[in-house]
Scaffold this motif. Structure first.
Motif, PDB file in Angstrom:
ATOM      1  N   CYS A  95       0.820  -1.227   0.000  1.00  0.00           N
ATOM      2  CA  CYS A  95       0.000   0.000   0.000  1.00  0.00           C
ATOM      3  C   CYS A  95       0.847   1.267   0.000  1.00  0.00           C
ATOM      4  CB  CYS A  95      -0.849   0.045   1.260  1.00  0.00           C
ATOM      5  SG  CYS A  95      -2.525  -0.432   0.998  1.00  0.00           S
ATOM      6  N   HIS A 103      -2.579   1.057 -15.236  1.00  0.00           N
ATOM      7  CA  HIS A 103      -2.620   0.564 -13.863  1.00  0.00           C
ATOM      8  C   HIS A 103      -2.332  -0.934 -13.794  1.00  0.00           C
ATOM      9  CE1 HIS A 103      -4.217   4.488 -13.061  1.00  0.00           C
ATOM     10  NE2 HIS A 103      -4.282   4.237 -11.782  1.00  0.00           N
ATOM     11  N   TYR A 109      -1.770  -2.838 -10.107  1.00  0.00           N
ATOM     12  CA  TYR A 109      -2.243  -2.155  -8.901  1.00  0.00           C
ATOM     13  C   TYR A 109      -3.636  -1.558  -9.086  1.00  0.00           C
ATOM     14  CZ  TYR A 109      -0.834   2.347 -11.000  1.00  0.00           C
ATOM     15  OH  TYR A 109      -0.689   3.435 -11.817  1.00  0.00           O
ATOM     16  N   GLU A 121      -6.067   1.689  -7.773  1.00  0.00           N
ATOM     17  CA  GLU A 121      -5.890   3.030  -7.227  1.00  0.00           C
ATOM     18  C   GLU A 121      -7.232   3.661  -6.905  1.00  0.00           C
ATOM     19  OE1 GLU A 121      -3.505   7.208  -7.951  1.00  0.00           O
ATOM     20  OE2 GLU A 121      -3.892   5.936  -9.685  1.00  0.00           O
ATOM     21  N   TYR A 122      -7.299   4.213  -5.706  1.00  0.00           N
ATOM     22  CA  TYR A 122      -8.463   4.961  -5.222  1.00  0.00           C
ATOM     23  C   TYR A 122      -8.009   6.407  -5.140  1.00  0.00           C
ATOM     24  CZ  TYR A 122     -11.770   6.774  -1.741  1.00  0.00           C
ATOM     25  OH  TYR A 122     -12.700   7.530  -1.078  1.00  0.00           O
ATOM     26  N   ILE A 123      -8.756   7.326  -5.783  1.00  0.00           N
ATOM     27  CA  ILE A 123      -8.374   8.735  -5.743  1.00  0.00           C
ATOM     28  C   ILE A 123      -9.549   9.603  -5.305  1.00  0.00           C
ATOM     29  CG2 ILE A 123      -6.638   8.422  -7.549  1.00  0.00           C
ATOM     30  CD1 ILE A 123      -8.513   9.887  -9.493  1.00  0.00           C
ATOM     31  N   GLU A 144      -7.327  -2.777 -11.093  1.00  0.00           N
ATOM     32  CA  GLU A 144      -6.061  -3.277 -11.629  1.00  0.00           C
ATOM     33  C   GLU A 144      -6.242  -3.468 -13.131  1.00  0.00           C
ATOM     34  OE1 GLU A 144      -3.132  -5.691 -13.206  1.00  0.00           O
ATOM     35  OE2 GLU A 144      -5.135  -6.532 -12.957  1.00  0.00           O
ATOM     36  N   TYR A 148      -4.519   9.932  -2.870  1.00  0.00           N
ATOM     37  CA  TYR A 148      -4.582   8.617  -3.502  1.00  0.00           C
ATOM     38  C   TYR A 148      -4.163   7.510  -2.548  1.00  0.00           C
ATOM     39  CZ  TYR A 148       0.494   8.560  -3.751  1.00  0.00           C
ATOM     40  OH  TYR A 148       1.829   8.561  -3.397  1.00  0.00           O
ATOM     41  N   THR A 149      -4.649   6.338  -2.858  1.00  0.00           N
ATOM     42  CA  THR A 149      -4.177   5.111  -2.227  1.00  0.00           C
ATOM     43  C   THR A 149      -3.977   4.101  -3.342  1.00  0.00           C
ATOM     44  OG1 THR A 149      -5.450   5.520  -0.210  1.00  0.00           O
ATOM     45  CG2 THR A 149      -4.738   3.246  -0.595  1.00  0.00           C
ATOM     46  N   THR A 150      -2.800   3.490  -3.405  1.00  0.00           N
ATOM     47  CA  THR A 150      -2.574   2.414  -4.364  1.00  0.00           C
ATOM     48  C   THR A 150      -2.333   1.121  -3.587  1.00  0.00           C
ATOM     49  OG1 THR A 150      -0.191   2.880  -4.496  1.00  0.00           O
ATOM     50  CG2 THR A 150      -1.603   3.896  -6.164  1.00  0.00           C
TER      51      THR A 150
END
Length: 115
Positions: A42, A58, A61, A63-65, A94, A110-112
């Protein structure tokens, strides 16, 4: 344990770097990433990008933005458009492929998660 509070307008951004030339479709976009936390698969942080258009892939991974400011669009390979402005939240699965079209400098949190 601590809590971190950031006010977007008060963030001291790291020096921006040019988006790789082979990804740029138009303009001269530059990005800056402030990593706030990284652990295993993460990463959480803030990202800022200037006007322009460029590709993104992507692979590997999710991604949440959440858009904090600016305006633009995400366009997937099928032409589906997601309009971006302050307050918009997006989850890119992904393998999501497409492009960023940045009309006004965008800041996002963001969170990846690596798959």
């Amino acid at each position: 344990m601590t809590a971190m509070r950031l006010v977007t307008g008060d963030v001291t951004w790291p020096e921006s770097t040019a988006i790789a030339a082979d990804r740029v479709i138009s303009g001269s976009p530059r990005a800056s990433t402030l990593v706030l936390h990284e652990s295993g698969a993460c990463q959480l942080g803030l990202w800022n990008v200037t006007e322009g258009e460029f590709t993104t892939d992507h692979a590997g991974y999710v991604e949440y933005i959440h858009i904090l400011g600016g305006r633009g669009r995400l366009v997937d390979l099928d032409g589906n458009v997601t309009h971006l402005s302050a307050g918009v939240t997006v989850l890119m699965d992904e393998g999501w492929n497409g492009r960023w079209v940045v009309e006004e400098t965008i800041s996002k949190s963001y969170t990846t998660v690596n798959q």
